[in-house]
Design a protein around this motif. Structure first.
Motif, mmCIF file in Angstrom:
data_model
loop_
_atom_site.group_PDB
_atom_site.id
_atom_site.type_symbol
_atom_site.label_atom_id
_atom_site.label_comp_id
_atom_site.label_asym_id
_atom_site.label_seq_id
_atom_site.Cartn_x
_atom_site.Cartn_y
_atom_site.Cartn_z
ATOM 1 N N ASP A 373 0.838 -1.197 0.000
ATOM 2 C CA ASP A 373 0.000 0.000 0.000
ATOM 3 C C ASP A 373 0.876 1.251 0.000
ATOM 4 N N ASP A 374 1.625 1.444 -1.082
ATOM 5 C CA ASP A 374 2.542 2.568 -1.176
ATOM 6 C C ASP A 374 2.243 3.469 -2.373
ATOM 7 N N GLY A 375 1.122 3.220 -3.030
ATOM 8 C CA GLY A 375 0.745 4.042 -4.169
ATOM 9 C C GLY A 375 1.442 3.689 -5.463
ATOM 10 N N ASN A 376 2.295 2.670 -5.434
ATOM 11 C CA ASN A 376 3.039 2.262 -6.626
ATOM 12 C C ASN A 376 2.428 1.041 -7.279
ATOM 13 N N LEU A 377 2.840 0.783 -8.509
ATOM 14 C CA LEU A 377 2.448 -0.432 -9.201
ATOM 15 C C LEU A 377 3.384 -1.566 -8.811
ATOM 16 N N HIS A 378 2.807 -2.750 -8.627
ATOM 17 C CA HIS A 378 3.583 -3.935 -8.286
ATOM 18 C C HIS A 378 3.262 -5.036 -9.284
ATOM 19 N N GLN A 379 4.203 -5.955 -9.453
ATOM 20 C CA GLN A 379 4.054 -7.031 -10.429
ATOM 21 C C GLN A 379 3.859 -8.356 -9.704
ATOM 22 N N ILE A 380 2.764 -9.045 -10.049
ATOM 23 C CA ILE A 380 2.514 -10.360 -9.463
ATOM 24 C C ILE A 380 2.736 -11.434 -10.527
ATOM 25 N N PHE A 381 3.421 -12.520 -10.140
ATOM 26 C CA PHE A 381 3.669 -13.662 -11.011
ATOM 27 C C PHE A 381 3.091 -14.904 -10.354
ATOM 28 N N VAL A 382 2.376 -15.700 -11.124
ATOM 29 C CA VAL A 382 1.826 -16.956 -10.612
ATOM 30 C C VAL A 382 2.222 -18.064 -11.581
ATOM 31 N N GLY A 383 2.950 -19.053 -11.072
ATOM 32 C CA GLY A 383 3.327 -20.214 -11.876
ATOM 33 C C GLY A 383 2.502 -21.423 -11.480
ATOM 34 N N ILE A 384 1.790 -22.003 -12.447
ATOM 35 C CA ILE A 384 0.877 -23.117 -12.171
ATOM 36 C C ILE A 384 1.369 -24.354 -12.919
ATOM 37 N N LYS A 385 1.339 -25.499 -12.224
ATOM 38 C CA LYS A 385 1.796 -26.754 -12.823
ATOM 39 C C LYS A 385 0.847 -27.869 -12.423
ATOM 40 N N VAL A 392 1.587 -23.017 -16.678
ATOM 41 C CA VAL A 392 1.010 -21.748 -17.112
ATOM 42 C C VAL A 392 1.599 -20.650 -16.234
ATOM 43 N N ILE A 393 1.938 -19.521 -16.839
ATOM 44 C CA ILE A 393 2.432 -18.360 -16.110
ATOM 45 C C ILE A 393 1.415 -17.230 -16.246
ATOM 46 N N LEU A 394 0.987 -16.693 -15.120
ATOM 47 C CA LEU A 394 0.096 -15.535 -15.108
ATOM 48 C C LEU A 394 0.854 -14.340 -14.520
ATOM 49 N N THR A 395 0.653 -13.171 -15.084
ATOM 50 C CA THR A 395 1.304 -11.982 -14.552
ATOM 51 C C THR A 395 0.524 -10.732 -14.922
ATOM 52 N N HIS A 396 0.487 -9.781 -14.014
ATOM 53 C CA HIS A 396 -0.036 -8.451 -14.324
ATOM 54 C C HIS A 396 0.399 -7.465 -13.245
ATOM 55 N N GLU A 397 0.219 -6.190 -13.534
ATOM 56 C CA GLU A 397 0.515 -5.131 -12.568
ATOM 57 C C GLU A 397 -0.724 -4.859 -11.729
ATOM 58 N N PHE A 398 -0.502 -4.561 -10.448
ATOM 59 C CA PHE A 398 -1.621 -4.212 -9.577
ATOM 60 C C PHE A 398 -1.210 -3.068 -8.661
ATOM 61 N N SER A 399 -2.199 -2.429 -8.094
ATOM 62 C CA SER A 399 -1.965 -1.369 -7.125
ATOM 63 C C SER A 399 -3.020 -1.487 -6.039
ATOM 64 N N VAL A 400 -2.588 -1.368 -4.798
ATOM 65 C CA VAL A 400 -3.528 -1.462 -3.678
ATOM 66 C C VAL A 400 -4.366 -0.191 -3.575
ATOM 67 N N SER A 401 -3.760 0.958 -3.875
ATOM 68 C CA SER A 401 -4.519 2.205 -3.916
ATOM 69 C C SER A 401 -5.107 2.353 -5.309
ATOM 70 N N PHE A 402 -6.253 3.021 -5.405
ATOM 71 C CA PHE A 402 -6.911 3.145 -6.704
ATOM 72 C C PHE A 402 -6.064 4.019 -7.619
ATOM 73 N N THR A 403 -5.644 3.443 -8.736
ATOM 74 C CA THR A 403 -4.785 4.137 -9.684
ATOM 75 C C THR A 403 -5.399 4.037 -11.071
ATOM 76 N N THR A 404 -5.575 5.183 -11.700
ATOM 77 C CA THR A 404 -6.107 5.197 -13.060
ATOM 78 C C THR A 404 -4.944 5.191 -14.042
ATOM 79 N N ILE A 405 -4.870 4.147 -14.848
ATOM 80 C CA ILE A 405 -3.808 4.005 -15.831
ATOM 81 C C ILE A 405 -4.410 4.134 -17.225
ATOM 82 N N THR A 406 -3.958 5.104 -17.976
ATOM 83 C CA THR A 406 -4.418 5.277 -19.359
ATOM 84 C C THR A 406 -3.207 5.247 -20.273
#
Length: 608
Positions: A373-385, A392-406
């Motif tokens: 919860d620092d206002g920054n974007l973070h990257q999550i990686f999930v490896g499934i077997k 399968v590899i899943l990944t995306h950027e997330f933010s705990v605070s509401f951030t509008t990305i355009t």
């Protein structure tokens, strides 16, 4: 006695504290915790294009999709089919077919209905299908009870156009699905049936639906056309409580065609089943929407429902719940048993998610949300077997605070810029350049307001296509592909034809002057003349001959009688021949007369 009273007081305090603690624990796990509560998933498929012209694998795999994905593996309570159920495109398989033409084929509709009946898929999921532009090609009255969509589709029996379905889950959540019909009425054959148009009747139906469902937990709108490809005045108000509008139509021309409008509505296009065999799994986890698009026949279908991807955050969702969440949540549908679900955030290993106690498709992992919860974007990686060694590899950027990305990528441009207006601007700009160029060379242009194409635009009904729209059955339809078709004709035909005719006149002019004057300060060699006068004209004529035929193939007689059909080709030929037969007197220029007099004087001197 005093000790007894003290013990009772302590027990009461402990009991109260325990009760409060348990209550807080229940609240904290009510949403985005370690259970499957308030987790809902559904499936979307689009542009199936069931056809009677071979492509048997398309129908066979669609039937497998119904049996293996919908009924057996994913088991969604709701399945959305966003239009173009059938192909309606002519071939040469039957004598009555016209090359590049369109028609409604009852056999195709029978194939679609038979697949639904054989698989009995509609008994396992709420099957919500809506018509697309191919489903209304050459249909003079798509709302009629005799329309094939009304007869053979699953929802057509009860709904001629827009409709709504609300599902209440065991967790007390209401999910409302609203089908938006923006197909042309009457249904014109291609190509002038590419943009959607919402009628006053459909607008009124949707206003009544929106009023009825505005208090639902989540509202999902769906239709065939992306909003930027429609004349959809009033839909902003109708969709103000929706979190997403799902659509198809563009056939994976650009992958990942997703956008968020300025009002917060997500506009998400899905690639086609026709060639790409794509479908989409979506989750609404405690009010937060997530999704992934997949190809048919993958061993594992998975998506991260918490934390949600930042680029799809919208103020229309209860985003605060992510900040209060206690677990990372991954939804997995696998044909084999899952053995590993490893999670990393910002390249730091967090742990291995385990199967939820009450939902076999949900894998959870406790996390400390405050660390991010620092206002920054973070990257999550999930490896499934799975136990078959599929990964399968899943990944995306997330933010705990509401951030509008355009980010102005092609998706954002295509889905947020109104394409009919954009096309009209390009056409008018190109035409203006053309006219200004002609004026510069002292030509005069005269604009007429006649039709471009005329013929039987739908079954049994004559109509006319103008730049500003289409008239058929006394109904006005707004401009469709003529704005883009007009631009194509400008650059592929009108501009090169003007160049060819100008070059021909130029050569003819100096040929009449015997090419021995000093007016021309440079000389064109024979190769340049061959290219500028002959090759360009042949190429231009071939293009317009083919283009005019394709544009009118769906409409009887249209190619023969339309001003932009065969007549345009013949008119071009006449102009071309006339340019080769010009005489010096036809160039009504003051300079020309001076040159002729000069030549005559020179010839007289030579004779003397």
């Amino acid at each position: 006695m005093f000790s007894f009273i003290v013990i009772l007081v302590l027990l009461n305090i402990t009991s109260s504290y325990s009760s409060i603690s348990n209550k807080q624990f229940v609240i904290s796990n009510e949403y985005l915790g370690n259970s499957g509560r308030h987790l809902f998933h559904f499936v979307q498929i689009s542009d199936t294009h069931i056809t009677h012209l071979d492509h048997a694998d398309r129908m066979e795999q669609f039937e497998q999709f119904c049996n293996e994905i919908i009924k057996t593996l994913v088991k969604p309570q709701v399945t959305i089919v966003t239009g173009d159920l059938v192909d309606s495109v002519s071939g040469l398989k039957h004598s009555h077919d016209r090359l590049f033409g369109t028609a409604q084929y009852e056999r195709e509709w029978n194939l679609y209905r038979d697949i639904l009946n054989r698989t009995n898929v509609t008994a396992h999921t709420k099957w919500l299908d809506i018509k697309g532009n191919h489903d209304t090609f050459m249909d003079p009255d798509p709302d009629s009870s005799k329309s094939f969509y009304r007869v053979y589709s699953h929802q057509g029996h009860n709904h001629s156009g827009s409709y709504e379905y609300t599902l209440r889950t065991k967790d007390g959540d209401d999910y409302s699905f609203v089908a938006v019909d923006m197909c042309l009425k009457p249904g014109v054959g291609r190509p002038f049936n590419f943009f959607g148009h919402i009628t006053k009747k459909e607008t009124q139906i949707l206003l009544e639906i929106a009023k009825k469902i505005k208090n639902s937990t989540s509202i999902i709108f769906f239709g065939h056309y992306p909003l930027s490809f429609t004349y959809s005045k009033g839909l902003d108000h109708i969709m103000k409580y929706g979190i997403v509008y799902l659509n198809g139509h563009l056939h994976s021309g650009i992958k990942h065609l997703y956008a968020r409008h300025s009002n917060g509505l997500l506009d998400i296009e899905l690639g086609d089943w026709k060639r790409q065999r794509r479908f989409r799994i979506m989750t609404i986890d405690s009010g937060l929407l997530s999704f992934e698009d997949f190809r048919f026949s993958q061993p594992i279908y998975a998506l991260i429902s918490n934390p949600k991807a930042a680029k799809f955050q919208t103020p229309r969702e209860p985003f605060y719940r992510l900040n209060q969440s206690t677990h990372i949540r991954i939804v997995i549908f696998s044909k084999l048993s899952i053995i590993n679900v490893n999670v990393s955030i910002d390249e730091q290993y967090v742990g291995s998610a385990v199967q939820s106690i009450d939902n076999q498709n949900l894998f959870v992992l406790p996390w400390n949300v405050s660390l991010y919860d620092d206002g920054n974007l973070h990257q999550i990686f999930v490896g499934i077997k799975d136990n078959g060694n599929n990964t399968v590899i899943l990944t995306h950027e997330f933010s705990v605070s509401f951030t509008t990305i355009t980010r102005w990528d092609p998706s954002q441009i295509i889905l947020t810029i109104h394409q009919p207006t954009f096309g009209l601007v390009i056409l008018v700009s190109s035409l203006s350049i053309y006219i200004l160029t002609l004026l510069y060379y002292r030509y005069h242009t005269k604009r007429n307001s006649g039709p471009w194409y005329i013929g039987y635009l739908t079954q049994g009904h004559f109509g006319a296509v103008f730049l500003w729209g289409t008239l058929i059955q006394g109904v006005y339809l707004p401009p469709d592909l003529q704005i883009f078709g007009g631009t194509f004709q400008l650059y592929s035909f009108l501009f090169p034809l003007t160049y060819t005719l100008s070059s021909s006149c130029f050569y003819r002019y100096h040929q009449q002057l015997q090419l021995n004057t000093n007016i021309v300060k440079y000389r064109f060699n024979r190769c340049c003349r061959l290219y500028s006068v002959y090759i360009v004209f042949i190429n231009t004529s071939a293009i317009i001959l083919f283009w005019s035929f394709v544009m009118t193939a769906s409409y009887k007689l249209s190619w023969i009688i339309s001003p932009f059909g065969l007549i345009l080709v013949l008119f071009s030929m006449i102009l071309y021949l006339k340019s080769h037969r010009l005489k010096i007197e036809d160039f009504k220029l003051k300079k020309t007369n001076e040159i002729i007099n000069s030549i005559n004087q020179d010839n007289s001197k030579l004779i003397d």
